[in-house]
Design an enzyme around this catalytic site. Structure first.
Site, PDB file in Angstrom:
ATOM      1  CD  GLU A   1      -3.004  -1.188   2.197  1.00  0.00           C
ATOM      2  OE1 GLU A   1      -2.869  -0.405   3.160  1.00  0.00           O
ATOM      3  OE2 GLU A   1      -3.953  -1.997   2.107  1.00  0.00           O
TER       4      GLU A   1
ATOM      5  CD  GLU B   1      -4.001  -6.021   3.483  1.00  0.00           C
ATOM      6  OE1 GLU B   1      -2.766  -6.094   3.377  1.00  0.00           O
ATOM      7  OE2 GLU B   1      -4.586  -5.106   4.104  1.00  0.00           O
TER       8      GLU B   1
END
Length: 526
Positions: free
Chosen positions: A283, A371
């Site tokens: 991320e 995810e």
């Protein structure tokens, strides 16, 4: 064989049956008169007659053959038996549907007979297991393909499937036990069948956590799973703020960081836990207050372009945007030197991002969902995870689906080592759609609230979701290939991957009653 003892119903006429009600109530007209000639082995057995998805009547049988009559509208006729144990069994001699007599031993769909060491088969009057006999004239010339049939083209292959998985990363804080690893990555009865473990690239100065993740990876690999690794932060010596939280990678540390990632892959391989792939950053496009590192799209593009080739010990995943932001990954894919050093386009689907990625496919890249999580454990949220997996496979064309924590109350395995309802939902995919399978083209939504995906490997697998609150009679048609029979595995609010009797496929088609709010996996029986 059928015994000759057909009863004529004096108060009802065939074809359109008119029956008088008591107390001078108006007459009711029915389309179908069904007579079941049956007996029970112990005299305690109960059978249920369903026409279409409606239960018309139920009877407790005697040990002698009797005729049991019911009136209904038309539809597919099935006689169900639930075996509660003991020596119970049911023998259905024949069924009369209006003026037509159907011998049980001539019926190709009997999911309740025990044949060839399995429940489910065909051409038998016996019901030994829980299941049903379907009475219909299914000769080839009479097979009707309905408009809402789901068509599965076994030659129209789409993306390869690498698997379904979960992460450890920061939890649990001690290595997974052998029992936990078996439950997660084993594929025997009572195991979830995950095939991917996602771990953290732990800083090389943190020997404890490196040891935990190495142990987890070794256990997963030993059970046939692939391991991917994502860094939450480079070592602080390489960062602009000398802190594991926030900051960015120093430009003069780009080369060192590429070597660091490759060294981690080599370390894992040297310790019997080779990585399938390693990510550049978890991320990179969201600022948080925990272990992290900020990247712009241009920075990651330049890193991959100038240093990505150093990572040669495993495949490379990028960019793992938190919401699969194509604006972040497009510049990487559109730079020929940068995209040459990327094997997998990975991303998360927090808030958005569950969509097809034609540019990635055009560049020959697999697309992985690496995810997602939902902490809600109520049925509606858990059931939605099944639909999310469907969307990732059939709409996003993703090759992998990786949940967040593998061992957590909202994950597939609880902290007390029982498989959660979400774990069973995931199992409808993970146990049967195995690494190396390909998704094949199927009608994604043949009717309202029905969603279907299909896969082909050493077996053909269909996963069908019924989002409605009613039973749906769904027809499936195989094209450009043959399947002799399928075994259903059903998860509902009250059932957990419940195996049902084999359903025989006739002239490449079968119809199955999908329970309300259910996910059903049909696995080819060979």
């Amino acid at each position: 064989m059928r015994q000759i003892s057909i009863s004529f119903i004096l108060v009802c006429s065939f074809i359109l049956t008119t029956c008088k009600k008591e107390n001078n109530e108006p007459e009711t007209t029915y389309e179908l008169t069904t007579v079941i000639h049956a007996r029970g082995e112990t005299g305690t057995e109960t059978i249920r007659l369903l026409v279409g998805s409606i239960q018309v009547k139920s009877w407790t049988l005697t040990t002698d053959f009797q005729e049991y009559t019911a009136y209904s509208d038309s539809g597919i006729v099935r006689v169900y038996f639930t075996n509660a144990g003991g020596n119970r069994a049911v023998q259905i001699d024949y069924a009369t549907l209006n003026e037509s007599v159907f011998e049980s031993e001539n019926q190709p769909v009997n999911t309740a007979v025990f044949q060839n060491d399995i429940c489910g088969g065909a051409y038998s009057e016996w019901m030994n297991c829980s299941g049903y006999i379907q009475f219909d004239n299914l000769n080839a010339q009479n097979v009707i393909i309905r408009n809402n049939a789901d068509r599965i083209d076994l030659t129209d292959t789409r993306q390869i499937i690498r698997g379904f998985g979960g992460a450890t990363v920061f939890r649990p804080t001690v290595p997974l036990t052998s029992e936990e690893l078996d439950l997660l990555f084993g594929n025997e009865d009572g195991q979830i069948g995950l095939s991917i473990l996602r771990i953290r690239v732990v800083s090389d100065d943190d020997s404890y956590w490196r040891g935990v993740e190495l142990s987890n990876a070794q256990g997963a690999v030993a059970r046939g799973a692939a391991v991917v690794a994502s860094p939450w932060s480079p070592p602080i010596r390489m960062k602009t703020n000398t802190d594991l939280t926030g900051g960015s990678l120093k430009p003069d540390s780009y080369a060192d960081y590429a070597t660091y990632l490759n060294n981690f892959a080599e370390y894992m391989a040297a310790n019997n836990a080779p990585l399938y792939a390693i990510s550049i950053q978890n991320e990179p496009d969201i600022q948080v207050d925990y272990e992290s590192c900020d990247w712009t799209s241009a920075q990651m593009r330049d890193f991959l372009k100038n240093h990505g080739s150093v990572i040669s010990a495993t495949k490379v995943i990028a960019p793992e945007s938190y919401n699969f932001n194509h604006n972040f990954s497009d510049p990487i894919l559109n730079d020929s030197e940068a995209e040459a050093n990327v094997d997998i386009i990975g991303g998360h689907i927090y808030g958005s991002g569950l969509a097809d990625y034609p540019l990635a496919r055009e560049k020959g890249k697999e697309v992985w969902m690496t995810e997602h999580l939902d902490t809600d454990t109520l049925w509606n949220a858990v059931f939605a995870t099944g639909k999310e997996i469907h969307d990732c496979m059939a709409i996003g064309n993703f090759s992998a689906y990786i949940w967040w924590y593998a061992k957590r109350f909202y994950g597939p395995l609880s902290e007390t080592n029982y498989i959660t309802k979400r774990g069973y939902i995931m199992s409808n995919y993970s146990k049967f759609v195995r690494p190396g399978y390909y998704r094949v083209n199927a009608t994604v939504s043949p009717s309202s609230d029905i969603f279907v995906s299909a896969y082909k490997g050493d077996k053909t697998v269909i996963v069908a979701i019924n989002m409605s609150n009613s039973v749906v009679e769904q027809q499936f048609v195989f094209e450009n290939g043959t399947v002799a029979g399928v075994i259903p595995y059903i998860t509902t609010q009250t059932e957990n991957l419940s195996m049902k009797g084999m359903v025989t496929v006739i002239e490449n088609t079968f119809t199955y009653p999908l329970p309300p709010q259910s996910i059903t996996t049909f696995v080819q029986h060979q």
